[in-house]
Design a protein around this motif. Structure first.
Motif, mmCIF file in Angstrom:
data_model
loop_
_atom_site.group_PDB
_atom_site.id
_atom_site.type_symbol
_atom_site.label_atom_id
_atom_site.label_comp_id
_atom_site.label_asym_id
_atom_site.label_seq_id
_atom_site.Cartn_x
_atom_site.Cartn_y
_atom_site.Cartn_z
ATOM 1 N N THR A 48 -7.485 -13.171 9.192
ATOM 2 C CA THR A 48 -7.862 -12.892 10.579
ATOM 3 C C THR A 48 -9.023 -11.912 10.723
ATOM 4 N N ASN A 49 -9.452 -11.306 9.617
ATOM 5 C CA ASN A 49 -10.511 -10.319 9.640
ATOM 6 C C ASN A 49 -10.110 -9.076 10.433
ATOM 7 N N VAL A 50 -8.798 -8.850 10.590
ATOM 8 C CA VAL A 50 -8.268 -7.682 11.284
ATOM 9 C C VAL A 50 -7.329 -6.960 10.326
ATOM 10 N N SER A 51 -7.448 -5.650 10.238
ATOM 11 C CA SER A 51 -6.607 -4.860 9.347
ATOM 12 C C SER A 51 -5.475 -4.211 10.143
ATOM 13 N N PHE A 52 -4.301 -4.149 9.536
ATOM 14 C CA PHE A 52 -3.169 -3.430 10.136
ATOM 15 C C PHE A 52 -3.250 -1.978 9.679
ATOM 16 N N ALA A 53 -4.065 -1.196 10.330
ATOM 17 C CA ALA A 53 -4.287 0.185 9.912
ATOM 18 C C ALA A 53 -3.021 1.033 10.053
ATOM 19 N N VAL A 54 -2.127 0.639 10.928
ATOM 20 C CA VAL A 54 -0.917 1.430 11.138
ATOM 21 C C VAL A 54 0.021 1.369 9.935
ATOM 22 N N THR A 55 -0.178 0.405 9.058
ATOM 23 C CA THR A 55 0.688 0.333 7.872
ATOM 24 C C THR A 55 0.425 1.498 6.926
ATOM 25 N N GLU A 56 -0.683 2.209 7.129
ATOM 26 C CA GLU A 56 -0.988 3.364 6.287
ATOM 27 C C GLU A 56 0.101 4.427 6.408
ATOM 28 N N GLU A 57 0.676 4.597 7.593
ATOM 29 C CA GLU A 57 1.757 5.562 7.786
ATOM 30 C C GLU A 57 2.913 5.275 6.849
ATOM 31 N N TYR A 58 3.328 4.037 6.822
ATOM 32 C CA TYR A 58 4.451 3.666 5.963
ATOM 33 C C TYR A 58 4.086 3.762 4.493
ATOM 34 N N SER A 59 2.871 3.389 4.150
ATOM 35 C CA SER A 59 2.446 3.459 2.751
ATOM 36 C C SER A 59 2.425 4.894 2.241
ATOM 37 N N VAL A 60 1.973 5.823 3.065
ATOM 38 C CA VAL A 60 1.899 7.216 2.642
ATOM 39 C C VAL A 60 3.294 7.773 2.402
ATOM 40 N N VAL A 61 4.220 7.536 3.307
ATOM 41 C CA VAL A 61 5.572 8.067 3.119
ATOM 42 C C VAL A 61 6.249 7.389 1.927
ATOM 43 N N LEU A 62 5.976 6.123 1.699
ATOM 44 C CA LEU A 62 6.547 5.448 0.540
ATOM 45 C C LEU A 62 5.961 5.998 -0.758
ATOM 46 N N MET A 63 4.685 6.379 -0.748
ATOM 47 C CA MET A 63 4.096 6.998 -1.943
ATOM 48 C C MET A 63 4.729 8.353 -2.236
ATOM 49 N N VAL A 64 5.029 9.116 -1.193
ATOM 50 C CA VAL A 64 5.706 10.400 -1.384
ATOM 51 C C VAL A 64 7.099 10.168 -1.963
ATOM 52 N N ILE A 65 7.802 9.166 -1.445
ATOM 53 C CA ILE A 65 9.138 8.848 -1.953
ATOM 54 C C ILE A 65 9.066 8.445 -3.423
ATOM 55 N N VAL A 66 8.126 7.567 -3.763
ATOM 56 C CA VAL A 66 7.979 7.126 -5.150
ATOM 57 C C VAL A 66 7.659 8.314 -6.056
ATOM 58 N N THR A 67 6.792 9.205 -5.609
ATOM 59 C CA THR A 67 6.413 10.363 -6.415
ATOM 60 C C THR A 67 7.597 11.274 -6.673
ATOM 61 N N LEU A 68 8.356 11.596 -5.632
ATOM 62 C CA LEU A 68 9.470 12.525 -5.796
ATOM 63 C C LEU A 68 10.638 11.897 -6.557
#
Length: 169
Positions: A48-68
């Motif tokens: 669609t040539n459109v990015s779901f920029a709001v998924t960044e919120e979930y990705s960041v918290v999931l990266m913190v979870i994976v790290t810890l």
């Protein structure tokens, strides 16, 4: 090459009182969710040539979870990052003491992280701070920090007790 130096070699399972299954399942779920979110975002951008920029919120918290969670697994198994040049020159009793000191310092560090993370999450709850992208309550994201810091503390404390008892590392 010894198995200790080879990261691809099978490592022995640490003898913990509580099995590491919880951490492994949580790690797999968080990594799977990150992969799914990223794949959907890439697919949507491609089609669609459109990015779901709001998924960044979930990705960041999931990266913190994976790290810890990964940190908790590493602390339980004694696979945390270390520089062994100087401790390798020490006799075995001093090596054990140095690892006990490192674990004690890790417990203090993650204790501070849990304390200040809990204060941050409580302030975000109390002042009703909303996330920028989706408008969700921000404490839902920051609340993972103190909880998983306590998990790291528990795993590091368990390893500290095992080493103090003289059990094999």
């Amino acid at each position: 090459m010894s198995a200790e130096l080879d990261p691809a070699a099978a490592q022995p399972e640490p003898r913990t009182r509580l099995p590491l299954t919880f951490e492994r399942v949580l790690l797999a779920l968080a990594m799977g969710a990150m992969a799914l979110i990223t794949a959907i975002n890439v697919l949507a951008r491609y089609l669609t040539n459109v990015s779901f920029a709001v998924t960044e919120e979930y990705s960041v918290v999931l990266m913190v979870i994976v790290t810890l969670v990964g940190t908790a697994l590493a602390a339980a198994a004694g696979r945390h990052i270390r520089v062994e040049y100087f401790t390798g020159l020490m006799p075995p009793a001093w090596q054990r003491r140095a690892e006990m000191l490192a674990l004690l310092l890790a417990i203090i560090c993650f204790g501070l992280l849990a304390y200040f993370g809990a204060k941050l999450a409580y302030d975000e709850y109390r002042f009703e701070v909303l996330s920028n992208g989706l408008g969700n309550p921000n404490w839902l994201y920051t609340g993972w920090l103190p909880l998983l810091s306590l998990l790291v503390i528990g795993r590091a404390a368990g390893r500290l007790v095992r080493i103090a008892r003289g059990e094999p590392a």
